[in-house]
Design a protein around this motif. Structure first.
Motif, PDB file in Angstrom:
ATOM      1  N   ARG A 152     -37.978  56.391  10.959  1.00 36.80           N
ATOM      2  CA  ARG A 152     -36.809  57.264  10.892  1.00 36.80           C
ATOM      3  C   ARG A 152     -37.188  58.676  10.471  1.00 36.80           C
ATOM      4  O   ARG A 152     -36.658  59.659  10.988  1.00 36.80           O
ATOM      5  CB  ARG A 152     -35.783  56.684   9.921  1.00 36.80           C
ATOM      6  N   LYS A 153     -38.102  58.780   9.514  1.00 35.07           N
ATOM      7  CA  LYS A 153     -38.481  60.098   9.032  1.00 35.07           C
ATOM      8  C   LYS A 153     -39.261  60.866  10.096  1.00 35.07           C
ATOM      9  O   LYS A 153     -39.050  62.072  10.290  1.00 35.07           O
ATOM     10  CB  LYS A 153     -39.323  59.953   7.758  1.00 35.07           C
ATOM     11  N   GLN A 154     -40.161  60.192  10.790  1.00 36.90           N
ATOM     12  CA  GLN A 154     -40.902  60.846  11.867  1.00 36.90           C
ATOM     13  C   GLN A 154     -39.952  61.318  12.960  1.00 36.90           C
ATOM     14  O   GLN A 154     -40.102  62.427  13.491  1.00 36.90           O
ATOM     15  CB  GLN A 154     -41.942  59.883  12.441  1.00 36.90           C
ATOM     16  N   GLU A 172     -40.333  73.883   3.983  1.00 35.32           N
ATOM     17  CA  GLU A 172     -39.108  73.861   3.193  1.00 35.32           C
ATOM     18  C   GLU A 172     -37.903  73.493   4.055  1.00 35.32           C
ATOM     19  O   GLU A 172     -37.033  72.722   3.628  1.00 35.32           O
ATOM     20  CB  GLU A 172     -38.884  75.232   2.531  1.00 35.32           C
ATOM     21  N   THR A 173     -37.854  74.032   5.267  1.00 38.61           N
ATOM     22  CA  THR A 173     -36.748  73.709   6.171  1.00 38.61           C
ATOM     23  C   THR A 173     -36.795  72.242   6.580  1.00 38.61           C
ATOM     24  O   THR A 173     -35.760  71.568   6.647  1.00 38.61           O
ATOM     25  CB  THR A 173     -36.803  74.601   7.422  1.00 38.61           C
ATOM     26  N   LEU A 174     -37.991  71.725   6.841  1.00 40.19           N
ATOM     27  CA  LEU A 174     -38.119  70.314   7.193  1.00 40.19           C
ATOM     28  C   LEU A 174     -37.657  69.425   6.044  1.00 40.19           C
ATOM     29  O   LEU A 174     -36.996  68.408   6.268  1.00 40.19           O
ATOM     30  CB  LEU A 174     -39.564  69.992   7.571  1.00 40.19           C
ATOM     31  N   LEU A 175     -37.989  69.819   4.820  1.00 40.18           N
ATOM     32  CA  LEU A 175     -37.517  69.056   3.662  1.00 40.18           C
ATOM     33  C   LEU A 175     -35.994  69.052   3.593  1.00 40.18           C
ATOM     34  O   LEU A 175     -35.366  68.031   3.308  1.00 40.18           O
ATOM     35  CB  LEU A 175     -38.088  69.641   2.370  1.00 40.18           C
ATOM     36  N   GLU A 176     -35.394  70.201   3.870  1.00 45.48           N
ATOM     37  CA  GLU A 176     -33.937  70.313   3.797  1.00 45.48           C
ATOM     38  C   GLU A 176     -33.258  69.494   4.890  1.00 45.48           C
ATOM     39  O   GLU A 176     -32.215  68.886   4.676  1.00 45.48           O
ATOM     40  CB  GLU A 176     -33.515  71.778   3.930  1.00 45.48           C
ATOM     41  N   ARG A 177     -33.871  69.475   6.083  1.00 44.82           N
ATOM     42  CA  ARG A 177     -33.223  68.855   7.243  1.00 44.82           C
ATOM     43  C   ARG A 177     -33.524  67.366   7.398  1.00 44.82           C
ATOM     44  O   ARG A 177     -32.706  66.617   7.927  1.00 44.82           O
ATOM     45  CB  ARG A 177     -33.662  69.593   8.517  1.00 44.82           C
ATOM     46  N   ALA A 178     -34.724  66.944   6.997  1.00 47.44           N
ATOM     47  CA  ALA A 178     -35.148  65.563   7.257  1.00 47.44           C
ATOM     48  C   ALA A 178     -35.223  64.696   6.008  1.00 47.44           C
ATOM     49  O   ALA A 178     -35.375  63.477   6.115  1.00 47.44           O
ATOM     50  CB  ALA A 178     -36.513  65.563   7.959  1.00 47.44           C
ATOM     51  N   TRP A 179     -35.140  65.310   4.842  1.00 42.98           N
ATOM     52  CA  TRP A 179     -35.136  64.551   3.595  1.00 42.98           C
ATOM     53  C   TRP A 179     -33.802  64.791   2.886  1.00 42.98           C
ATOM     54  O   TRP A 179     -33.021  65.656   3.294  1.00 42.98           O
ATOM     55  CB  TRP A 179     -36.298  64.975   2.694  1.00 42.98           C
ATOM     56  N   ASP A 180     -33.555  64.044   1.809  1.00 45.38           N
ATOM     57  CA  ASP A 180     -32.293  64.262   1.110  1.00 45.38           C
ATOM     58  C   ASP A 180     -32.467  65.346   0.052  1.00 45.38           C
ATOM     59  O   ASP A 180     -33.547  65.890  -0.158  1.00 45.38           O
ATOM     60  CB  ASP A 180     -31.774  62.956   0.488  1.00 45.38           C
ATOM     61  N   GLU A 181     -31.366  65.642  -0.648  1.00 46.37           N
ATOM     62  CA  GLU A 181     -31.360  66.753  -1.600  1.00 46.37           C
ATOM     63  C   GLU A 181     -32.223  66.488  -2.825  1.00 46.37           C
ATOM     64  O   GLU A 181     -32.524  67.401  -3.590  1.00 46.37           O
ATOM     65  CB  GLU A 181     -29.929  67.036  -2.045  1.00 46.37           C
ATOM     66  N   ASN A 182     -32.624  65.221  -3.023  1.00 47.35           N
ATOM     67  CA  ASN A 182     -33.444  64.893  -4.183  1.00 47.35           C
ATOM     68  C   ASN A 182     -34.943  65.001  -3.906  1.00 47.35           C
ATOM     69  O   ASN A 182     -35.759  64.668  -4.757  1.00 47.35           O
ATOM     70  CB  ASN A 182     -33.119  63.473  -4.655  1.00 47.35           C
TER      71      ASN A 182
END
Length: 222
Positions: A152-154, A172-182
């Motif tokens: 799912r993450k890939q 940073e954008t990938l973290l914001e878009r593909a991971w959660d806020e934590n």
């Protein structure tokens, strides 16, 4: 509102139809899966009241069929199975709501109105770049016609990169878009996911690292 009742118990189906008509809801009946698919093929319905245990294609199969169609009607599963696992499998098949037998007609009517108020979900566009085909609706990825199995993450990272249209996407954008806020902003999860995603897609590499900036989709010499 127009509703299709898919139910193989004639007396129950007719009782539901008559009750809905008293509420000014147009309703048709299909007693089996084949008849339901035939009606769905040429009639536009707002909601399908779908019994899971019907002859022919069962309720789960019909729900999966509808979930793969753009602008399909909402599906309300109607069944005697009331265990949590049964409900979970019903939702996984594509149901939008779930009502167990026996039920009160007034509750069915309220649920139908609630479903009909929901805006129709638009089908997200298929992304195609450099021999990669990503289908967000079916959550499938192909490279040059070869199916690529992704986590799912890939999948989420690839979707963000392809959505950038060749532009550079920062970690940073990938973290914001593909991971959660934590997500830890200092994590190396993005780098690791990019590395494994490259390997899944195969050579020649189509995810390039732009030193000090981020990542982009495209061949190395672009």
């Amino acid at each position: 509102m127009r509703v299709l009742i898919v139910e193989d118990e004639p007396f129950l189906a007719e009782a539901i139809r008559d009750g809905l008509r008293l509420e000014a809801i147009a309703a048709d009946i299909a007693g089996d899966g084949d008849t339901a698919l035939e009606l769905l093929g040429y009639t536009s319905y707002d909601v399908v009241v779908l019994d899971r245990d019907i002859p022919g294609p069962n309720g789960d199969e019909i729900a999966r069929h509808l979930s793969a169609q753009p602008a399909a009607p909402r599906v309300l599963m109607l069944t005697a199975a009331d265990r949590l696992d049964d409900k979970a499998s019903g939702f996984e098949s594509g149901a939008d709501d779930y009502l167990t037998k026996p039920f009160v007609l007034r509750e069915l009517v309220m649920r139908l109105h609630a479903l009909a108020r929901r805006p129709a979900a638009s089908t997200p566009p298929v992304l195609e770049q450099h021999g990669i085909r990503l289908d967000p609706f079916r959550r499938e990825v192909y490279r040059d016609g070869r199916y690529v199995s992704l986590t799912r993450k890939q999948f989420a990272v690839l979707q963000v990169l392809m959505g950038a249209g060749g532009g550079v996407v920062s970690a940073e954008t990938l973290l914001e878009r593909a991971w959660d806020e934590n997500a830890d902003p200092f994590t190396n999860a993005v780098r690791i996911t990019i590395s494994t995603l490259r390997k899944r897609l195969g050579e020649p590499w189509l995810i390039q690292t732009v030193a000090g900036v981020g990542y982009r989709m495209g061949p190395a010499d672009a």
